[in-house]
Scaffold this active site. Structure first.
Site, short mmCIF file in Angstrom:
data_model
loop_
_atom_site.label_atom_id
_atom_site.label_comp_id
_atom_site.label_asym_id
_atom_site.label_seq_id
_atom_site.Cartn_x
_atom_site.Cartn_y
_atom_site.Cartn_z
N HIS A 20 7.83 19.96 -38.99
CA HIS A 20 8.15 21.10 -38.13
C HIS A 20 7.23 21.18 -36.91
O HIS A 20 7.67 21.48 -35.80
CB HIS A 20 8.04 22.43 -38.91
CG HIS A 20 8.98 22.52 -40.06
ND1 HIS A 20 8.63 22.07 -41.32
CD2 HIS A 20 10.25 22.98 -40.15
CE1 HIS A 20 9.65 22.27 -42.13
NE2 HIS A 20 10.65 22.82 -41.46
N GLU A 90 1.48 23.05 -42.74
CA GLU A 90 1.40 21.79 -41.99
C GLU A 90 0.08 21.66 -41.23
O GLU A 90 -0.48 20.56 -41.14
CB GLU A 90 2.63 21.65 -41.07
CG GLU A 90 3.91 21.55 -41.91
CD GLU A 90 5.17 21.15 -41.14
OE1 GLU A 90 5.09 20.91 -39.92
OE2 GLU A 90 6.25 21.09 -41.78
N ARG A 178 10.95 52.14 -39.03
CA ARG A 178 11.79 52.51 -37.87
C ARG A 178 13.24 52.57 -38.36
O ARG A 178 13.65 51.69 -39.11
CB ARG A 178 11.72 51.44 -36.78
CG ARG A 178 10.38 51.30 -36.07
CD ARG A 178 10.48 50.21 -35.00
NE ARG A 178 9.31 50.18 -34.14
CZ ARG A 178 8.28 49.34 -34.30
NH1 ARG A 178 8.26 48.45 -35.27
NH2 ARG A 178 7.25 49.39 -33.47
N ARG A 232 2.56 54.29 -33.06
CA ARG A 232 3.55 54.96 -33.88
C ARG A 232 3.25 56.45 -34.06
O ARG A 232 4.07 57.18 -34.60
CB ARG A 232 3.65 54.26 -35.24
CG ARG A 232 3.97 52.75 -35.14
CD ARG A 232 5.33 52.48 -34.50
NE ARG A 232 6.41 53.09 -35.21
CZ ARG A 232 6.95 52.62 -36.35
NH1 ARG A 232 6.48 51.51 -36.89
NH2 ARG A 232 7.94 53.24 -36.93
N1 URA Z 1 4.76 43.83 -33.71
C1 URA Z 1 5.20 44.42 -34.84
O1 URA Z 1 5.50 43.75 -35.84
N2 URA Z 1 5.31 45.77 -34.84
C2 URA Z 1 5.02 46.54 -33.76
O2 URA Z 1 5.17 47.76 -33.83
C3 URA Z 1 4.58 45.88 -32.59
C4 URA Z 1 4.45 44.53 -32.59
#
Ligand code: URA
Length: 272
Positions: A20, A90, A178, A232
């Site tokens: 890969h 790898e 989310r 968040r």
């Molecule tokens: N990357 C993620 O996985 N989550 C986020 O909220 C921002 C970047």
């Protein structure tokens, strides 16, 4: 007639290169930075004294060079733990012994600011890939030497940072609390952010737990430094090259610190 070299299906190597990554042992340094995005590889390497691109196959782009005379590589891992597991496998097979994930992340604790870094001491294994390797009770822990070097680097470079536990999910949306498309939001995910906040978790991302788990199973060192691009708590989101540079700089500097320590230890015959 050209003689055909048989390729093992259980450990495929093509013309001396891992299947890969398209890299062989001469292509990488033992110290490797592992961002997700192939585009970020060039941006990180532009902070070094010099570098050369060694391979670019699928999501895996590898460059190798020097940062303050320290041999260093950077390989992108793509998004998520399955792709990260292939990179760790790898890279380890061709000589990597120290890994630092350089990523982007969503901060979940009040008081964090956009562009702050999170240095992970461990990770909640909300991913699936690491379960293919070991029971879920096995902890995903960063190597203490890498954590120390990352903290020292962030302090020396005066870059704001938080230190603590990360949560690594397999998905960006429901797996990180989310709502999904059309407001699809299973009840098991609706309290995820507040549960993780109460547990003192600093941030969400998608690869750290797999990296820490595999590195410790393989007896290698790993750490992670991620920049907050999503908050968040305040519901902000911002992509900013300057912020992302911070994580690359701190990780490269930490590798320099670790290389100096390793060189000193090998000259006095210590292996601790
Ligand atoms: N990357 C993620 O996985 N989550 C986020 O909220 C921002 C970047």
């Amino acid at each position: 007639m050209v003689k055909k070299i048989p390729i093992s299906a259980s450990a495929p190597i093509l013309e001396g290169k891992q299947y890969h990554l398209a890299c062989g042992p001469k292509d990488i340094a033992p110290y490797v930075l592992t961002p997700g995005d192939p585009e970020r590889v060039g941006k990180i390497a532009s902070l070094w004294d010099s570098f050369q691109e060694k391979a670019y196959h699928r999501e895996y782009r590898t460059v190798t060079g020097f940062y303050y005379k320290t041999p260093i590589s950077c390989t992108s891992t793509g998004i998520g733990s399955p792709a990260m597991s292939i990179a760790v496998e790898e890279l380890t097979r061709i000589g990597a012994h120290t890994f630092i994930r350089v990523g982007t992340t969503g901060g979940i604790q009040p008081g964090q600011k956009m562009g702050d870094l999170v240095i992970s001491t461990g990770a909640v294994r909300l991913d699936g890939a690491s379960r293919d390797y070991v029971i879920p009770e096995y902890p995903a822990i960063a190597h203490y030497q890498v954590v120390q070097a990352l903290i020292q680097a962030a302090q020396e470079l005066k870059i704001p940072h938080h230190i603590g536990i990360t949560a690594s999910a397999d998905t960006f949306y429901t797996g990180q609390g989310r709502p999904g498309y059309n407001n699809y939001f299973p009840s098991t995910k609706q309290n995820l952010i507040s549960d993780m906040q109460q547990a003192g978790i600093q941030n969400f991302e998608m690869e750290v737990a797999c990296l820490f788990t595999l590195a410790s199973l393989f007896k290698k060192r790993a750490g992670a430094v991620c920049v907050i691009i999503a908050n968040r708590v305040t519901d902000e989101f911002e992509i900013n090259d300057e912020y992302q540079k911070r994580a690359g700089l701190v990780a490269s500097h930490a590798i320099k610190i670790l290389h100096q320590q390793d060189t000193k230890k090998s000259s006095i015959g210590s292996n601790s």
